[in-house]
Design an enzyme around this catalytic site. Structure first.
Site, short mmCIF file in Angstrom:
data_model
loop_
_atom_site.label_atom_id
_atom_site.label_comp_id
_atom_site.label_asym_id
_atom_site.label_seq_id
_atom_site.Cartn_x
_atom_site.Cartn_y
_atom_site.Cartn_z
N SER A 100 0.81 -1.21 0.00
CA SER A 100 0.00 0.00 0.00
C SER A 100 0.86 1.27 0.00
O SER A 100 1.61 1.51 -0.92
CB SER A 100 -0.96 -0.04 1.19
OG SER A 100 -1.95 0.95 1.09
N ASP A 241 -2.59 6.32 -3.54
CA ASP A 241 -1.42 5.72 -2.89
C ASP A 241 -0.90 4.59 -3.77
O ASP A 241 -1.34 4.40 -4.89
CB ASP A 241 -1.75 5.26 -1.47
CG ASP A 241 -2.70 4.07 -1.43
OD1 ASP A 241 -3.40 3.83 -2.43
OD2 ASP A 241 -2.75 3.38 -0.40
N ASP A 243 -1.12 1.40 -4.04
CA ASP A 243 -2.00 0.38 -4.64
C ASP A 243 -3.37 0.94 -5.00
O ASP A 243 -4.28 0.19 -5.38
CB ASP A 243 -2.13 -0.84 -3.74
CG ASP A 243 -2.90 -0.57 -2.45
OD1 ASP A 243 -2.91 0.60 -2.00
OD2 ASP A 243 -3.48 -1.51 -1.88
N ASP A 245 -5.91 2.17 -3.40
CA ASP A 245 -7.16 1.92 -2.67
C ASP A 245 -7.52 3.09 -1.76
O ASP A 245 -8.55 3.05 -1.08
CB ASP A 245 -7.09 0.61 -1.87
CG ASP A 245 -6.11 0.65 -0.71
OD1 ASP A 245 -5.29 1.59 -0.63
OD2 ASP A 245 -6.15 -0.29 0.12
#
EC number: 5.4.2.10
Length: 446
Positions: A100, A241, A243, A245
């Protein structure tokens, strides 16, 4: 007691905690558990842009194929895209290789069920028990090994999915948008989606090299985006960010819009359109009291959960909400996605901006956040929160704040730290209360 899984899958230093050996075992264990029924089983695997993603991906492929599962490789794709494609491609399980918003040295493994939702605690514990067991008798025979295939069309699939979350008549024509993809998983799909919807797109953070994910870019470092929005006189900035999400918005003045303000703007719009499935939304204990007061002023309620988007989603599913999220920018819109989706959340906000024909600053700054102070106290061992002196200090602090503020004290789930947060109308009082509790916890932890 969990050994490998945290609140968001397995995460840690690549080749330290997240080793090829561990990834191999995760693939084998998850493959065994999700091989149900008599059809040909398969898994979808996506990743972000970290250098270690190649190593972990290869080990996972070996694990899954060794127990007879076919593997569909997506390459760099957002976490919500992996969840969506797991359902769309009728896979038995989905895997996202990402840490992440963490730096490139870290990596992680997130697992999704065939419905696109993150696995529940019971399944994660079942996988853990197999990881630490002997898998040799579970291996497939030579004729039953799985195959791996790289899928080429996945970017177009996710782009089309994201676009379809908006009505066909809604375009982004006339909007100058700066999008920061954090040199991460959305570096291709986010700019393309915005461009196809008609926006003038300026993309930054779209040159991943394996090492620069989240480095001075993205939702946790929005300074470069703020500067670019002001420099180009853009209408809006979007920061994702690593990834993708989570999302952070920057208005045309260069002011940051966090997840609380974003949820407030969308909740107000959805209430007007009668789109809310419950009269309110779900946030965590860290969301600002200003959000709660704003939501209450709309005649809605704010349900609070523990910190973590998985807890927000659990509450949403259990009680029938279709909007929830975190101050950090994890926004869950369950009409569209089974997890936080930064791009979809941004598109929904931009559709509100277009419909109201107002600047982003007037749409997004719905309330004045209350002064909020957060301090961390490190401890070596024991349970300092159980000390009588700490219990007394906490009770006294809550009495002092009364109805004008909140006190939240919670241990970190990843390190030996106790977080002390207070907010209220009186900044000086909030500061005093936090210092009193921090002093008590520090003495008890000594």
């Amino acid at each position: 007691m969990r050994k490998h899984f945290g609140t968001d899958g397995i995460r840690g230093r690549a080749n330290g905690i997240i080793t090829p050996e561990l990834a191999l075992k995760v693939g084998q264990a998850a493959g065994v558990i999700f091989q149900r029924g008599d059809h040909r089983h398969r898994v979808v695997i996506g990743k972000d842009t970290r250098l270690s993603g190649y190593m972990i991906e290869t080990a996972l492929v070996a694990g899954f194929t060794s127990v007879g599962m076919d593997v569909l490789l997506l390459g760099p794709m957002p976490t919500p895209a992996v969840a969506m494609l797991t359902r769309s491609m009728r896979a038995d399980i989905g895997v996202m290789i990402s840490a992440s918003h963490n730096p490139f040295e870290d990596n992680g493994i997130k697992l999704f069920g065939p419905d696109g939702f993150k696995l529940n605690d019971e399944l994660e514990l079942e996988i853990e028990s197999l990881i630490d067991g002997d898998m040799r008798r579970r291996l497939a025979g030579s004729r039953d090994l799985g195959r791996a295939k790289r899928i080429e069309s996945v970017h177009a699939r996710y782009i089309e999915f994201a676009k379809r979350t908006l009505p066909r008549h809604v375009t982004l024509d006339g909007l100058r948008v700066v999008v920061d993809c954090a040199n991460g998983a959305a570096y291709r799909v986010a700019p393309e989606t915005l461009w196809e919807l008609g926006a003038e797109v300026i993309a930054i953070g779209v040159e991943p090299d394996g090492f620069n994910i989240n480095r001075d870019v993205g939702s946790t470092a929005p300074e470069s985006l703020v500067q670019k929005v002001r420099e180009l006189r853009a209408d809006v900035g979007i920061a994702l960010d690593g990834d993708a999400d989570r999302v952070l918005i920057v208005d045309e003045k260069g002011q940051k819009v966090d997840g609380d303000q974003l949820m407030a703007a969308v909740a107000r719009s959805w209430k007007e359109d009668e789109r809310l499935t419950q009269p309110g939304l779900v946030a965590t204990i860290m969301s600002n009291l200003g959000l709660e007061r704003f939501i209450n002023g709309l005649g809605l309620t704010l349900a609070r959960t523990a910190v973590g988007d998985r807890y927000v989603l659990e509450h949403m599913r259990e009680h029938g909400y279709n909007l929830g999220g975190e101050q950090s920018g994890h926004i869950i819109m369950s009409d569209y996605a089974t997890t936080g989706d930064g791009l979809v959340a941004a598109l929904q906000l931009l559709s509100v901006v277009k419909r109201r024909n107002l600047p982003v600053s007037e749409v997004c700054h719905c309330f004045e956040p209350l002064p909020q102070i957060l301090k961390n106290v490190r401890f070596r061992s024991g349970e300092p929160l159980r000390a009588d002196s700490v219990v007394t200090a906490i009770a006294h602090a809550k009495d002092r704040l009364g109805q004008s503020g909140r006190l939240v004290i919670r241990p970190s789930g990843t390190e030996p730290v106790i977080r002390v947060m207070a907010e209220g109308d009186d900044h000086a009082l909030v500061a005093e209360v936090v210092d009193e509790v921090v002093d008590a916890v520090t003495r008890a932890a000594a």
